[in-house]
Design a protein around this motif. Structure first.
Motif, PDB file in Angstrom:
ATOM      1  N   MET B  61       0.842  -1.190   0.000  1.00  0.00           N
ATOM      2  CA  MET B  61       0.000   0.000   0.000  1.00  0.00           C
ATOM      3  C   MET B  61       0.875   1.236   0.000  1.00  0.00           C
ATOM      4  O   MET B  61       1.848   1.316   0.750  1.00  0.00           O
ATOM      5  N   GLU B  65      -2.569   5.916  -0.119  1.00  0.00           N
ATOM      6  CA  GLU B  65      -3.733   5.049   0.077  1.00  0.00           C
ATOM      7  C   GLU B  65      -4.028   4.881   1.557  1.00  0.00           C
ATOM      8  O   GLU B  65      -5.179   4.944   1.998  1.00  0.00           O
ATOM      9  N   TYR B 270      -7.938  -4.146   1.797  1.00  0.00           N
ATOM     10  CA  TYR B 270      -7.191  -2.894   1.901  1.00  0.00           C
ATOM     11  C   TYR B 270      -7.188  -2.401   3.336  1.00  0.00           C
ATOM     12  O   TYR B 270      -6.166  -1.957   3.859  1.00  0.00           O
TER      13      TYR B 270
END
Lengths: 277, 470
Positions: B61, B65, B270
């Motif tokens: 990541m 983000e 995520y």
């Protein structure tokens, strides 16, 4: 999803990008003696089970497909190309790695055999020189096994490779034929039929080539490429004549199946954004 | 091995192998460039390479983000548009076999299979069955999942699901006992993670519960000459039995993101990469907390934990009702499929509806005798099965008072029209269907059939011989 309809007619289903297909027209085949065979689910000797092919089943995988022939269902996923090849592989070509996950239990010797057959089959249909020194992983998950498992897996893997955008020479179409004790040839057996038969064969053919030019398909050495056999795996004892008649029947079925495959894979082309990474 | 033998072995090894090119030493060299005999070094290098490869394909990541996810959460918005305590869409599907389920929770997909076999029980629990959970993190779910031995997340997931089912006694293991001390049913649950979209624990738990609810094990009875032989009835002879589940332990996972420890439920992959800690609470609708798993991660206030448990109990109720609805619709479909297949077997030969009516007018006393017939005379099985089907409950127990013929005729007449429809639909498609060649279509199946059909069509119909139902 009406299975009875699927046996007789072509049914394109828009939702979920799946399609079913029916059977070979019995009148067109030259095997008149096949009709007399009685099967448990009412099919004739040269009737396939209805096929459901769905592309793009998984979200994380670069390419994925699920292929169901009757009750046999297999999910295939493709990841790649990843950098680097395995130790003993040729670094000037792409390497294909196959992982076969059975439904229950540990992976044993039969799974290794399936992996090897699948790897060799896929190696012959892929353009390996486009991505040298890379590894592409093909992962097969068996959801249900009701006969003709390896052909189902090969078809699923081929659709998953197309879904991933991997460069292929042509598609591979796999079919299963078996020889009954009374000499009849039967197409696409279920698990019980497979176990009771004298012998059965898994056959993989390249799909039929549609050429833009009016001359038609390539003819290396005079023989049309679409008559080539990519893979043939046999179990059991059968006469040579039986084997050749199985080949003929398998080829006829493969032509029809390859048309279905081409139509179903064409419909989704160009819609997907890239899923890599 | 004696010390002289070991000494001789090592001496031989060192003398036969060539010396190290860098240090000219014959014994085990630890020179960092000497790859040939430095097995220890080589192994360490391989492990490091493998880990690098795995990290390279795992989720990386960017800082942007991460910050975006955390900042959006400060205003109670999640990346996929949910609110912090919303679950993703849950879809539960079942395969064609009993005991196979496919769960989709947002982008996460898990398949569950339940199989059973007869084994010896554990020595300290001679009258309890066994069950085991096997989790497979398939490499197709995530590029960082390696095939082979399960990693620590896979083992942790397996342990959480196992604890929820075993410790809370959700699965009734005593009913799995066949012969105490000798034979019990051993249930095996295989969970295959095929797509990793985050929150694998919840999805795997739901898949396990759904698969267990639809699993059917074959019925076994003690029989034979001395009454000690075990007979396992195949599913066509006797209807297989479902497992007894006392309650549904549902796992609910929370993620704690950011310095302020904002709580989100059902994190995506995520959010999992960003979160500082997570907690999984396994609860059921009776208000019991079956298990809580908070393995490390950021510290969280007690009040937050209590709030999470309260939210989890609400979510557990939602999920349990979804599972139960899905299982119910699967069960009705299954019984309809069995009836359809049974009718197809019968219609291939005769006009079923007319036969039903004829046999009903004959009366129900004959159907009582018909049941005795069936045990011994399999050749007339088709006629007898028709008789048995029209006879209904009276044919189970020939000594009870028969069912009123008129009442039965009216109930069956109301069902005759759907039978006709089935017949019309299926006859052009299966002109060659012969009745099942197996001699397994005994009266037992018909009794079960009529019971199931009555359940499906006429739930209020009162059956006289409920106590004699098998």
């Amino acid at each position: 999803m009406d299975i009875e309809l699927g046996r007789k007619s072509i049914n394109c289903n828009e939702e979920g990008d799946s399609q079913k297909l029916g059977t070979i027209d019995p009148k067109s085949t030259p095997f008149a003696n096949i009709m007399e065979v009685d099967r448990v689910d009412g099919r004739t000797g040269n009737q396939r089970r209805p096929v459901v092919c769905t592309r793009g089943v998984l979200n994380r995988a670069h390419g994925s497909a699920s292929w169901a022939q009757g009750d046999t269902k297999v999910i295939a996923a493709v990841y790649g190309p990843k950098a680097g090849t395995k130790k003993n592989e040729n670094p000037e070509k792409a390497c294909i790695e196959v992982i076969w996950k059975p439904k229950t239990g540990q992976s044993g010797k039969p799974e290794r055999e399936y992996e090897m057959v699948l790897k060799k089959t896929l190696q012959s249909i892929c353009l390996l020189n486009v991505h040298p020194n890379t590894t592409t992983s093909v992962i097969i998950q068996v959801v249900n096994d009701d006969g003709a498992l390896l052909p189902c897996a090969i078809n699923a893997a081929c659709s998953a490779l197309v879904d991933a955008g991997f460069p292929l020479k042509h598609l591979a179409v796999a079919i299963c034929c078996c020889v009954a004790d009374n000499g009849h040839i039967i197409l696409d057996p279920k698990k019980l039929e497979e176990q009771n038969m004298k012998a059965f064969i898994y056959l993989v053919f390249p799909n039929s080539i549609q050429s833009v030019l009016p001359e038609g398909s390539l003819k290396p050495g005079g023989e049309v490429t679409e008559h080539g056999i990519i893979t043939s795996v046999t179990h059991g004892v059968m006469a040579v004549d039986d084997y050749f008649s199985c080949l003929k029947m398998g080829r006829a079925a493969a032509v029809e199946l390859s048309d279905f495959l081409r139509n179903s894979l064409k419909s989704k082309a160009g819609n997907d954004p890239s899923k890599a990474g | 091995m004696s010390s002289f033998a070991t000494f001789a072995k090592t001496l031989l090894q060192t003398l036969s192998s060539p010396p190290c090119v860098f240090t000219k030493v014959k014994t085990r060299c630890h020179h960092r460039d000497c790859y040939r005999r430095c097995r220890l070094r080589r192994r360490r290098l391989q492990a490091r390479e493998k880990m690098e490869q795995r990290l390279a394909s795992s989720l990386i990541m960017t800082v942007n983000e991460k910050k975006f996810i955390e900042d959006a959460l400060l205003s109670d918005i999640r990346v996929d548009g949910r609110r912090p305590f919303d679950y993703r869409n849950l879809t539960i599907r079942f395969g064609s076999e009993d005991g196979s389920s496919e769960v989709q929770l947002g982008q996460t997909q898990v398949i569950g299979f339940v199989t059973g076999q007869l084994t010896q029980p554990y020595r300290d629990r001679p009258n309890e069955g066994a069950f085991a959970i096997y989790t497979e993190f398939s490499p197709m779910a995530d590029p960082s999942f390696e095939p082979g031995r399960p990693g620590e997340t896979a083992i942790e997931l397996g342990r959480i699901v196992d604890r929820g089912l075993r410790e809370s006694r959700a699965v009734d293991t005593e009913s799995l006992c066949v012969i105490a001390g000798k034979l019990v049913w051993s249930i095996r649950i295989d969970l295959h993670i095929i797509d990793n979209g985050g929150n694998l624990v919840d999805a795997a738990n739901i898949a396990a519960l759904a698969a267990l609810s639809t699993f059917r094990r074959p019925e076994c009875t003690l029989g034979g000459e001395d009454g000690q032989e075990l007979i396992v009835h195949p599913p066509d002879v006797r209807e297989p039995l479902p497992l007894i589940l006392h309650h549904f332990p549902v796992a609910v996972t929370f993620g704690f993101i950011g310095k302020e420890n904002i709580v989100v439920i059902d994190p995506t992959h995520y959010e999992e990469a960003v979160m500082g800690g997570s907690m999984t609470a396994t609860l059921n609708t009776n208000g019991d907390v079956c298990a809580i798993q908070k393995a490390g991660g950021d510290g969280v206030l007690q009040s937050v934990i209590m709030q999470c448990l309260r939210i989890a109990s609400v979510k557990a109720g939602d999920i349990t009702s979804k599972i139960k609805n899905a299982v119910e619709s699967y069960n009705t479909q299954r019984s309809l499929r069995k009836i359809k297949r049974h009718n197809l077997d019968q219609q291939g030969s005769s006009d079923v509806a007319k036969h039903h009516m004829e046999r009903l007018t004959v009366g129900s006393d004959q159907s009582g005798n018909g049941s005795q017939f069936n045990e011994h005379d399999k050749t007339n099985k088709r006629n007898n099965t028709l008789k048995g089907f029209s006879g209904g409950p009276a044919s189970w127990d020939p000594y009870s008072s028969g069912v009123d013929g008129d009442a039965l005729r009216t109930t069956l007449a109301s069902r005759v029209t759907p039978l006709d429809k089935h017949k019309e639909e299926s006859s052009p498609v299966n002109p060659e269907t012969k009745p099942s060649p197996k001699s397994s279509d005994t009266i037992g199946l018909e009794m079960k059939q009529s019971k199931t059909l009555k359940d499906a069509v006429k739930p209020k119909h009162k059956r006289r011989n409920k106590s004699n139902a098998c």
